[in-house]
Design a protein around this motif. Structure first.
Motif, PDB file in Angstrom:
ATOM      1  N   GLY A 221       0.788  -1.225   0.000  1.00 55.29           N
ATOM      2  CA  GLY A 221       0.000   0.000   0.000  1.00 55.29           C
ATOM      3  C   GLY A 221       0.821   1.275   0.000  1.00 55.29           C
ATOM      4  O   GLY A 221       1.357   1.679   1.039  1.00 55.29           O
ATOM      5  N   TYR A 222       0.915   1.921  -1.157  1.00 60.40           N
ATOM      6  CA  TYR A 222       1.547   3.238  -1.234  1.00 60.40           C
ATOM      7  C   TYR A 222       0.706   4.284  -0.507  1.00 60.40           C
ATOM      8  O   TYR A 222      -0.490   4.094  -0.271  1.00 60.40           O
ATOM      9  N   VAL A 246      -1.647  -4.234  -5.244  1.00 60.96           N
ATOM     10  CA  VAL A 246      -0.917  -2.985  -5.007  1.00 60.96           C
ATOM     11  C   VAL A 246      -1.910  -1.841  -5.046  1.00 60.96           C
ATOM     12  O   VAL A 246      -2.882  -1.880  -5.807  1.00 60.96           O
ATOM     13  N   GLY A 247      -1.670  -0.847  -4.216  1.00 57.86           N
ATOM     14  CA  GLY A 247      -2.610   0.271  -4.214  1.00 57.86           C
ATOM     15  C   GLY A 247      -2.041   1.513  -3.591  1.00 57.86           C
ATOM     16  O   GLY A 247      -0.831   1.629  -3.364  1.00 57.86           O
ATOM     17  N   ARG A 261      -5.000   9.952 -10.375  1.00 64.84           N
ATOM     18  CA  ARG A 261      -3.557  10.221 -10.450  1.00 64.84           C
ATOM     19  C   ARG A 261      -2.767   9.100  -9.774  1.00 64.84           C
ATOM     20  O   ARG A 261      -1.717   8.671 -10.270  1.00 64.84           O
ATOM     21  N   LEU A 262      -3.269   8.594  -8.646  1.00 60.99           N
ATOM     22  CA  LEU A 262      -2.583   7.517  -7.947  1.00 60.99           C
ATOM     23  C   LEU A 262      -2.777   6.187  -8.661  1.00 60.99           C
ATOM     24  O   LEU A 262      -1.855   5.377  -8.740  1.00 60.99           O
ATOM     25  N   HIS A 263      -3.977   5.976  -9.169  1.00 63.33           N
ATOM     26  CA  HIS A 263      -4.263   4.742  -9.908  1.00 63.33           C
ATOM     27  C   HIS A 263      -3.316   4.603 -11.099  1.00 63.33           C
ATOM     28  O   HIS A 263      -2.759   3.517 -11.349  1.00 63.33           O
ATOM     29  N   ILE A 277      -5.835  -1.498  -5.439  1.00 65.29           N
ATOM     30  CA  ILE A 277      -6.738  -1.313  -4.313  1.00 65.29           C
ATOM     31  C   ILE A 277      -6.617   0.103  -3.760  1.00 65.29           C
ATOM     32  O   ILE A 277      -5.520   0.656  -3.667  1.00 65.29           O
ATOM     33  N   PHE A 278      -7.759   0.707  -3.419  1.00 59.63           N
ATOM     34  CA  PHE A 278      -7.807   2.004  -2.742  1.00 59.63           C
ATOM     35  C   PHE A 278      -7.890   1.687  -1.255  1.00 59.63           C
ATOM     36  O   PHE A 278      -8.962   1.636  -0.672  1.00 59.63           O
TER      37      PHE A 278
END
Length: 334
Positions: A221-222, A246-247, A261-263, A277-278
């Motif tokens: 998770g970032y 990963v998310g 932007r994150l996706h 994943i959020f």
């Protein structure tokens, strides 16, 4: 009007291309990293991969210090008539027995379990410990055979033993350790990215190969912070063979919606090899925003993040949407 029509066609084609790309990656590349994963863990992962790009799995993090551990779940049920499909738990404050008990209960209700761990470098304590405590000698801690390394692994086994209990109970866990690492506000991210990757891989290998934990789906998770991304997010990535989902997370939905932007960033890092994943949010994005930015799930954080940033009307709309998957709509994984 002609210009608007052209733009609309372009947007539609972009969404179709994105969906096709995700679908192809599901068939060709999305596999669990642990080849010995048990049958129900494979079933959960395959289901998440099937959902990714088509629907959104609802999730809610619990708290244990307000009323009862069912505080958030009861609030959602009262507001929507539904329960989230996925329950978030935390080994924080050394609550291993409690987390195991509530995880088994949720799994037996037909739900999906995800666990994180706020702790200090000795793998105990609370939120303050993970923010304020640090490792002073990363080389000693990460070098196999040193006393510091042996102590690290022994402390890591506090969670390992709890996860073994869950495996014995037949519970699959979306395991989300060392989250928000690239934000560098927790001890596990305060070293270099290289030290973080070594730490992650050490836990992965120990839990998978030494403890034979075949019930884990590893979630990397970032944070929202590192993702402005002067910090070069790819340098924090341990590799496809050491994670399964990963998310990123964000508490800025009011400004950034479902965080396309994150996706885009995590999708580029994984090269479409993983469902995305959020993994934390305060305000939940709208269904339309989630359709446009196809995470496989969202998980609202606890207490005020759920209650103060989401109205009951918004919760009801999201939880009763055909696009959102709630507890009663999950298949059996047993």
């Amino acid at each position: 009007m002609k210009t608007i029509r052209i733009i609309s066609i372009f947007l539609c084609l972009s969404l179709i291309f994105s969906a096709c790309s995700i679908s192809k990656s599901k068939d060709d590349t999305m596999k669990l990293s642990n080849v010995n994963a048990n049958a129900q863990t494979i079933a959960v992962y395959e289901y998440i991969c099937q959902v990714y790009g088509n629907q959104i799995i609802t999730g809610q993090q619990e708290s244990t210090w307000v009323d009862t551990p069912e505080y958030e779940m009861n609030y959602i049920l009262d507001a929507t008539g539904k329960l989230p499909a996925m329950r978030g738990l935390d080994f924080m404050n050394d609550d291993f027995d409690g987390v195991v008990e509530r995880s088994v209960e949720w799994w037996n209700k037909g739900g999906i379990v995800t666990i994180c761990w706020h702790c200090g470098p000795d793998f105990s304590g609370n939120y303050d410990n993970c923010k304020n405590d640090e490792i002073t000698d990363w080389d000693a801690v990460l070098t196999p055979g040193t006393e510091e390394n042996k102590k690290l692994i022994a402390n890591m086994d506090k969670a390992g033993k709890a996860l073994q209990q869950l495996q014995e109970k037949g519970v699959t866990v979306l395991w989300r350790p060392f989250h928000e690492f690239d934000g560098q506000w927790f001890w596990w991210g305060k070293g270099t990215s290289e030290n973080f990757k070594k730490l992650w891989i050490m836990m992965y290998n120990h839990f998978t190969n030494d403890l034979n934990l075949n019930n884990l789906i590893w979630v990397l998770g970032y944070s929202h912070n590192g993702t402005d991304y002067k910090g070069k997010p790819k340098k924090w990535y341990p590799g496809d063979e050491y994670c399964d989902i990963v998310g990123a997370d964000s508490y800025e939905v009011d400004v950034n919606g479902a965080e396309e932007r994150l996706h885009k960033i995590v999708r580029k890092i994984t090269k479409d090899n993983k469902p995305l994943i959020f993994h934390e949010c305060g305000k939940i994005p709208t269904i339309e925003q989630l359709k446009q930015t196809p995470w496989c799930s969202f998980m609202t954080w606890h207490t005020e993040w759920l209650i103060d940033t989401n109205t009951k009307e918004e919760l009801k709309e999201i939880y009763n949407s055909d696009y959102a998957i709630t507890l009663d709509e999950l298949p059996s994984f047993k």
